[in-house]
Design an enzyme around this catalytic site. Structure first.
Site, PDB file in Angstrom:
ATOM      1  N   VAL A  13       0.840  -1.214   0.000  1.00 48.83           N
ATOM      2  CA  VAL A  13       0.000   0.000   0.000  1.00 48.83           C
ATOM      3  C   VAL A  13       0.867   1.253   0.000  1.00 48.83           C
ATOM      4  CG1 VAL A  13      -1.697   1.347   1.313  1.00 48.83           C
ATOM      5  CG2 VAL A  13      -1.948  -1.138   1.168  1.00 48.83           C
ATOM      6  N   ASP A  32      11.298   2.855   5.817  1.00 52.21           N
ATOM      7  CA  ASP A  32      10.905   1.438   5.866  1.00 52.21           C
ATOM      8  C   ASP A  32      12.114   0.636   6.328  1.00 52.21           C
ATOM      9  OD1 ASP A  32      10.039  -1.292   4.956  1.00 52.21           O
ATOM     10  OD2 ASP A  32       8.415  -0.134   4.036  1.00 52.21           O
ATOM     11  N   GLY A  37       8.426  -5.438   3.471  1.00 48.06           N
ATOM     12  CA  GLY A  37       8.382  -4.711   2.193  1.00 48.06           C
ATOM     13  C   GLY A  37       9.553  -5.103   1.308  1.00 48.06           C
ATOM     14  N   TYR A 149      -1.916  -8.137  16.179  1.00 45.75           N
ATOM     15  CA  TYR A 149      -2.262  -7.182  15.121  1.00 45.75           C
ATOM     16  C   TYR A 149      -3.504  -6.395  15.507  1.00 45.75           C
ATOM     17  CZ  TYR A 149      -3.143  -5.564  10.299  1.00 45.75           C
ATOM     18  OH  TYR A 149      -3.359  -4.800   9.172  1.00 45.75           O
ATOM     19  N   ARG A 190      -1.477 -14.202   1.996  1.00 40.94           N
ATOM     20  CA  ARG A 190      -2.889 -13.814   1.961  1.00 40.94           C
ATOM     21  C   ARG A 190      -3.615 -14.636   0.895  1.00 40.94           C
ATOM     22  NH1 ARG A 190      -2.418  -7.354   3.430  1.00 40.94           N
ATOM     23  NH2 ARG A 190      -0.374  -7.375   2.521  1.00 40.94           N
TER      24      ARG A 190
HETATM   25  P1  NAD Z   1       3.196  -4.525   3.675  1.00 40.04           P
HETATM   26  O1  NAD Z   1       3.776  -5.555   4.570  1.00 40.04           O
HETATM   27  O2  NAD Z   1       3.312  -4.714   2.203  1.00 40.04           O
HETATM   28  O3  NAD Z   1       3.769  -3.079   4.021  1.00 40.04           O
HETATM   29  C1  NAD Z   1       4.134  -2.710   5.318  1.00 40.04           C
HETATM   30  C2  NAD Z   1       5.505  -2.054   5.250  1.00 40.04           C
HETATM   31  O4  NAD Z   1       5.904  -1.633   6.574  1.00 40.04           O
HETATM   32  C3  NAD Z   1       6.601  -2.998   4.756  1.00 40.04           C
HETATM   33  O5  NAD Z   1       7.326  -2.378   3.714  1.00 40.04           O
HETATM   34  C4  NAD Z   1       7.478  -3.231   5.987  1.00 40.04           C
HETATM   35  O6  NAD Z   1       8.825  -3.496   5.651  1.00 40.04           O
HETATM   36  C5  NAD Z   1       7.271  -1.935   6.740  1.00 40.04           C
HETATM   37  N1  NAD Z   1       7.530  -2.044   8.188  1.00 40.04           N
HETATM   38  C6  NAD Z   1       6.988  -2.931   9.065  1.00 40.04           C
HETATM   39  N2  NAD Z   1       7.466  -2.708  10.300  1.00 40.04           N
HETATM   40  C7  NAD Z   1       8.300  -1.630  10.209  1.00 40.04           C
HETATM   41  C8  NAD Z   1       9.077  -0.903  11.150  1.00 40.04           C
HETATM   42  N3  NAD Z   1       9.109  -1.234  12.457  1.00 40.04           N
HETATM   43  N4  NAD Z   1       9.814   0.149  10.718  1.00 40.04           N
HETATM   44  C9  NAD Z   1       9.794   0.506   9.409  1.00 40.04           C
HETATM   45  N5  NAD Z   1       9.083  -0.148   8.466  1.00 40.04           N
HETATM   46  C10 NAD Z   1       8.344  -1.208   8.862  1.00 40.04           C
HETATM   47  O7  NAD Z   1       1.658  -4.379   4.091  1.00 40.04           O
HETATM   48  P2  NAD Z   1       0.509  -3.529   3.399  1.00 40.04           P
HETATM   49  O8  NAD Z   1      -0.535  -4.460   2.974  1.00 40.04           O
HETATM   50  O9  NAD Z   1       1.085  -2.579   2.421  1.00 40.04           O
HETATM   51  O10 NAD Z   1      -0.053  -2.715   4.648  1.00 40.04           O
HETATM   52  C11 NAD Z   1       0.262  -1.341   4.850  1.00 40.04           C
HETATM   53  C12 NAD Z   1      -0.505  -0.819   6.053  1.00 40.04           C
HETATM   54  O11 NAD Z   1      -1.916  -0.914   5.800  1.00 40.04           O
HETATM   55  C13 NAD Z   1      -0.236  -1.584   7.338  1.00 40.04           C
HETATM   56  O12 NAD Z   1      -0.220  -0.695   8.426  1.00 40.04           O
HETATM   57  C14 NAD Z   1      -1.426  -2.518   7.446  1.00 40.04           C
HETATM   58  O13 NAD Z   1      -1.700  -2.868   8.778  1.00 40.04           O
HETATM   59  C15 NAD Z   1      -2.523  -1.664   6.848  1.00 40.04           C
HETATM   60  N6  NAD Z   1      -3.617  -2.486   6.301  1.00 40.04           N
HETATM   61  C16 NAD Z   1      -3.451  -3.179   5.135  1.00 40.04           C
HETATM   62  C17 NAD Z   1      -4.491  -3.980   4.650  1.00 40.04           C
HETATM   63  C18 NAD Z   1      -4.386  -4.758   3.364  1.00 40.04           C
HETATM   64  O14 NAD Z   1      -5.327  -5.461   3.023  1.00 40.04           O
HETATM   65  N7  NAD Z   1      -3.319  -4.665   2.617  1.00 40.04           N
HETATM   66  C19 NAD Z   1      -5.685  -4.074   5.383  1.00 40.04           C
HETATM   67  C20 NAD Z   1      -5.791  -3.372   6.573  1.00 40.04           C
HETATM   68  C21 NAD Z   1      -4.764  -2.554   7.017  1.00 40.04           C
HETATM   69  N1  UDP Z   2      -7.452 -18.205   3.271  1.00 44.73           N
HETATM   70  C1  UDP Z   2      -7.664 -19.350   2.537  1.00 44.73           C
HETATM   71  N2  UDP Z   2      -6.627 -19.864   1.830  1.00 44.73           N
HETATM   72  C2  UDP Z   2      -5.386 -19.289   1.807  1.00 44.73           C
HETATM   73  C3  UDP Z   2      -5.191 -18.098   2.541  1.00 44.73           C
HETATM   74  C4  UDP Z   2      -6.240 -17.589   3.275  1.00 44.73           C
HETATM   75  O1  UDP Z   2      -8.761 -19.914   2.537  1.00 44.73           O
HETATM   76  O2  UDP Z   2      -4.493 -19.820   1.133  1.00 44.73           O
HETATM   77  C5  UDP Z   2      -8.598 -17.630   4.013  1.00 44.73           C
HETATM   78  C6  UDP Z   2      -8.292 -17.157   5.428  1.00 44.73           C
HETATM   79  O3  UDP Z   2      -8.441 -18.223   6.346  1.00 44.73           O
HETATM   80  C7  UDP Z   2      -9.329 -16.068   5.612  1.00 44.73           C
HETATM   81  C8  UDP Z   2      -9.503 -15.475   4.219  1.00 44.73           C
HETATM   82  O4  UDP Z   2      -9.005 -16.462   3.313  1.00 44.73           O
HETATM   83  O5  UDP Z   2     -10.553 -16.622   6.019  1.00 44.73           O
HETATM   84  C9  UDP Z   2      -8.748 -14.179   4.006  1.00 44.73           C
HETATM   85  O6  UDP Z   2      -7.418 -14.396   4.422  1.00 44.73           O
HETATM   86  P1  UDP Z   2      -6.293 -13.283   4.299  1.00 44.73           P
HETATM   87  O7  UDP Z   2      -5.091 -13.809   5.003  1.00 44.73           O
HETATM   88  O8  UDP Z   2      -6.140 -12.866   2.897  1.00 44.73           O
HETATM   89  O9  UDP Z   2      -6.890 -12.022   5.056  1.00 44.73           O
HETATM   90  P2  UDP Z   2      -7.535 -11.836   6.528  1.00 44.73           P
HETATM   91  O10 UDP Z   2      -7.820 -13.154   7.136  1.00 44.73           O
HETATM   92  O11 UDP Z   2      -6.534 -11.064   7.279  1.00 44.73           O
HETATM   93  O12 UDP Z   2      -8.780 -11.102   6.254  1.00 44.73           O
END
Ligand code: NAD
Ligand code: UDP
Length: 317
Positions: A13, A32, A37, A149, A190
């Protein structure tokens, strides 16, 4: 030129957000520690004259050069985000959302900056209210495997509101629902990446539990649009940003199978602990406040993601 300190810039993101902010004329310093990442995510914009990358852990003391500058925005997106990645880093996940958030809020108070916090739909836990509006307080197991988390983000939100109320720091809090797209780490575990790569390799698609649990999948450009709109509005949030289209995991696997014909059969595996049974955002507030709604449906988003994975990740592996 407005200056942004963006943590998690090398993540999925964060890298899309950095690119968008640069295109919109911001100066961006991305921080980062590359724990989840990847530097490859920076390649599209790392040579932009208004971008600079600093490798640092934001749970530790921030580098002096970041502490002595003037910031308009500090945007905190650093945190492991997929269940296997935060399971593998329990303490680090709590720290980056707790101690990391606190340090960045302190810097906001000092630098006169506004704070933007990436929270999550996981604050609703295994929700008993469906769909989930921002006013729902959630159903979280405080000591379960996801608590590092879920509770980390809940504490992060509480810190935001404490700094806002006691020190007047302007804040924006978003709760992001499952988001996918290019630059996801193929190994992040995921459901989107697991199933797409299994399908591309002709393997069976892993379904955890009976596959009747639901999720709502948001394409990354919709999330970034919502974030940018929220920066322009005077409101603390929290605001849900997600796509309300809701699918069982079995339905999702069916979509992947339609898109990638080499997909194998389904194979059923045990459901991880505390896996939420249902999830769907109520986006009424985002609609009213930001005049925002998602534009990219699941079929189109998966196609765009597949194009990226085929062109980049498959060639590079
Ligand atoms: P990601 O793992 O791709 O990105 C997170 C980044 O944070 C990585 O580049 C990692 O190296 C960096 N990072 C982690 N701990 C760190 C630290 N202590 N110091 C510096 N850098 C650090 O994950 P993402 O999917 O891009 O998520 C980004 C943000 O959005 C996160 O805060 C996550 O909780 C939030 N979020 C994402 C989703 C989603 O579906 N992708 C959903 C809900 C919330
Ligand atoms: N899941 C699955 N197969 C996989 C990975 C995840 O069935 O290989 C399921 C997981 O148990 C959850 C949903 O898919 O119910 C979404 O999982 P993800 O890890 O993507 O996101 P989150 O659980 O954090 O919403």
């Amino acid at each position: 030129m407005k200056r942004v300190l963006l943590t998690g810039a090398a993540g999925f993101v964060g890298s899309h957000l950095a690119e968008r902010l640069l295109n919109d004329g911001f100066e961006v310093v991305g921080v980062d520690n590359l724990c989840t990442g990847r530097s490859v995510n920076l390649t599209a914009f790392e040579s932009h004259p208004a971008f600079r990358f600093v490798q640092a852990d934001v749970s530790m003391d921030l580098p002096e050069e970041l502490q002595s500058q003037k910031w308009d925005w500090i945007m905190h997106f650093a945190s492991p985000a997929s269940p296997p990645k935060y399971d593998a880093r329990p303490i680090e996940t709590l720290l980056v959302n707790g101690e990391g958030t606190r340090k960045l809020l302190d810097l906001c108070a000092k630098a006169g900056a506004s704070f933007f916090f990436a929270s999550t739909s996981e604050v609703y836990g295994d929700p008993l209210v469906h769909p989930q509006p921002e006013g729902y307080w959630g159903n979280v197991n405080p000591i379960g495997v996801r608590s590092i988390y879920d509770e980390g983000k809940r504490y992060g939100e509480a810190l935001c509101f404490a700094y806002h109320r006691s020190k007047g720091v302007p804040i924006r809090v978003i709760r992001i629902f499952n988001t996918y797209g290019p630059r996801m780490d193929p190994e992040d575990g995921r459901v989107v990446t697991n199933l797409m790569f299994q399908a591309l390799r002709g393997q069976a698609l892993t379904i955890y539990g009976d596959g009747r649990q639901t999720r709502s999948f948001q394409y990354v450009s919709d999330l970034v649009e919502g974030i940018v709109r929220f920066m322009g509005v005077d409101h603390t949030g929290p605001v849900n940003l997600g796509n309300p289209g809701e699918f069982t995991i079995l339905e999702f696997a069916g979509k992947v199978g339609q898109l990638i014909p080499s997909a194998g059969d389904l194979v059923f595996k045990p459901l991880p602990g505390d896996d939420p049974k249902q999830r769907k955002p109520d986006i009424t507030l985002a609609g009213k406040l930001l005049d925002w709604s998602p534009r990219v449906d699941l079929e189109e988003g998966l196609r765009l993601t597949l194009d990226y994975f085929k062109n980049r990740e498959i060639k590079e592996s």
